[in-house]
Design an enzyme around this catalytic site. Structure first.
Site, PDB file in Angstrom:
ATOM      1  CG  ASN A  14      -2.154  -0.884   0.965  1.00 50.27           C
ATOM      2  OD1 ASN A  14      -3.071  -0.507   0.231  1.00 50.27           O
ATOM      3  ND2 ASN A  14      -2.145  -2.071   1.538  1.00 50.27           N
ATOM      4  CB  ILE A  93      -3.543   4.112  16.874  1.00 48.02           C
ATOM      5  CG1 ILE A  93      -2.846   3.647  15.568  1.00 48.02           C
ATOM      6  CG2 ILE A  93      -3.450   5.611  17.036  1.00 48.02           C
ATOM      7  CD1 ILE A  93      -1.397   4.039  15.454  1.00 48.02           C
ATOM      8  CG  HIS A 109      -9.851  -4.336   8.260  1.00 41.56           C
ATOM      9  ND1 HIS A 109      -8.943  -4.830   9.177  1.00 41.56           N
ATOM     10  CD2 HIS A 109     -10.818  -5.285   8.142  1.00 41.56           C
ATOM     11  CE1 HIS A 109      -9.361  -6.012   9.607  1.00 41.56           C
ATOM     12  NE2 HIS A 109     -10.492  -6.319   8.987  1.00 41.56           N
TER      13      HIS A 109
HETATM   14  C1  GRF Z   1      -3.267  -4.781   4.061  1.00 39.61           C
HETATM   15  O1  GRF Z   1      -3.999  -5.912   3.695  1.00 39.61           O
HETATM   16  C2  GRF Z   1      -4.095  -3.875   4.922  1.00 39.61           C
HETATM   17  O2  GRF Z   1      -5.449  -3.942   4.640  1.00 39.61           O
HETATM   18  C3  GRF Z   1      -3.842  -4.406   6.302  1.00 39.61           C
HETATM   19  O3  GRF Z   1      -2.492  -4.796   6.296  1.00 39.61           O
HETATM   20  C4  GRF Z   1      -2.106  -5.153   4.971  1.00 39.61           C
HETATM   21  C5  GRF Z   1      -0.853  -4.401   4.641  1.00 39.61           C
HETATM   22  O4  GRF Z   1      -0.329  -4.803   3.408  1.00 39.61           O
HETATM   23  N1  GRF Z   1      -4.165  -3.441   7.310  1.00 39.61           N
HETATM   24  P1  GRF Z   1       0.937  -4.037   2.801  1.00 39.61           P
HETATM   25  O5  GRF Z   1       2.010  -4.062   3.861  1.00 39.61           O
HETATM   26  O6  GRF Z   1       0.510  -2.647   2.461  1.00 39.61           O
HETATM   27  O7  GRF Z   1       1.314  -4.830   1.596  1.00 39.61           O
END
Ligand code: GRF
Length: 200
Positions: A14, A93, A109
Site C-alpha cells: 500500500n 494506536i 482493512h
Molecule cells: C493490508 O492488507 C491492509 O489492509 C492491512 O495490512 C495489509 C498491509 O499490506 N491493514 P501491505 O504491507 O501494504 O502490503
C-alpha cells in the site's frame, strides 16, 4: 501541500501504491515520513529507495506504551505531519495519539467492516464461506477496526478461491481505494456527521 506520515510494519505494498501515485502527481501530498515498529519491514526499504525520510522506532526501547507514543508524536511534530495513514501497521494506536490527530488518522482493512475485524480478515472471510468480501477505509478511533467508514469496495469470492488468489485481489482493490481516500482526506473533503462520513 499537506504532509503525510505512513505507518507500516511490513511488506508495504500500500505504501508503494501511495509513493507511485504521489510521484505521478495523482495524489497531491508530501510523504514526509515512513514509520515502522519493525526493523525488517520492507516498507522501510521502499521509503529509502524513494528518497523518503524513514524511521524505525523499536518499542522494546521504551518503558511503556505512552512513552513510545510520545516519542513518535515528537517526530511527527518535527516533520509537521498533517495526516497519518496506517498501512499494515500492527500496533494499536493509543487514545493519546487519536486525540492529538483527531479525524486525521485513517486505516485500510481487508474486509467489509464490521465483518472480520482483526489480523486475519482475508482468511477469516474465506473460512467462513462468505460469498463476497472486500476492503474498508475508515477513520481510526479507539475501537479497533471500528471507526467511521470512509469507503468500501466489494468483490465476489469464487468457488475455487485460494487464500493466495483472494489476497492478491484484495490488495489490488486496496491500492486503488486507499489512493481515492487519501486524495479526499488531504483535500479536506471528508466530513464527519456522527458515524457517517460525507465525501464533499
Ligand atoms: C493490508 O492488507 C491492509 O489492509 C492491512 O495490512 C495489509 C498491509 O499490506 N491493514 P501491505 O504491507 O501494504 O502490503
Amino acid at each position: 501541500m499537506k504532509n503525510l506520515a505512513v505507518f507500516s510494519s511490513g511488506f508495504g505494498s500500500n505504501l508503494q501504491a501511495i509513493i507511485n501515485a504521489v510521484k505521478k502527481g495523482k495524489v497531491k501530498v508530501n510523504i514526509a515520513l515512513v514509520l515502522s515498529d519493525k526493523v525488517d519491514a520492507y516498507s522501510l526499504v521502499r521509503a529509502k529507495k524513494a528518497g523518503i525520510k524513514f524511521l524505525y522506532v523499536d518499542p522494546a526501547l521504551f518503558l511503556d506504551r505512552i512513552s513510545y507514543d510520545k516519542f513518535i508524536m515528537r517526530c511527527l511534530r518535527k516533520e509537521k505531519i498533517d495526516y497519518i495513514v496506517l498501512a499494515g501497521f500492527m500496533r494499536i494506536i493509543s487514545d493519546y495519539f487519536i486525540k492529538q490527530y483527531k479525524n486525521k488518522i485513517i486505516n485500510i482493512h481487508p474486509s467489509l467492516l464490521p465483518s472480520f475485524k482483526g489480523k486475519q480478515a482475508i482468511l477469516d472471510a474465506l473460512d467462513y464461506g462468505v460469498k463476497c468480501t472486500g476492503v474498508t477505509v475508515h477513520f481510526v478511533t479507539s475501537t479497533l477496526d471500528g471507526g467511521p467508514v470512509i469507503f468500501q469496495a466489494a468483490l465476489n469470492i469464487k468457488d475455487d478461491e485460494s487464500l493466495e488468489s483472494l489476497s492478491i485481489r484484495i490488495h489490488r482493490l486496496e491500492h486503488k481505494l486507499y489512493l481515492k481516500a487519501i486524495d479526499k482526506l488531504v483535500k479536506g473533503k471528508l466530513v464527519l456527521r456522527g458515524r457517517k462520513v460525507v465525501v464533499k
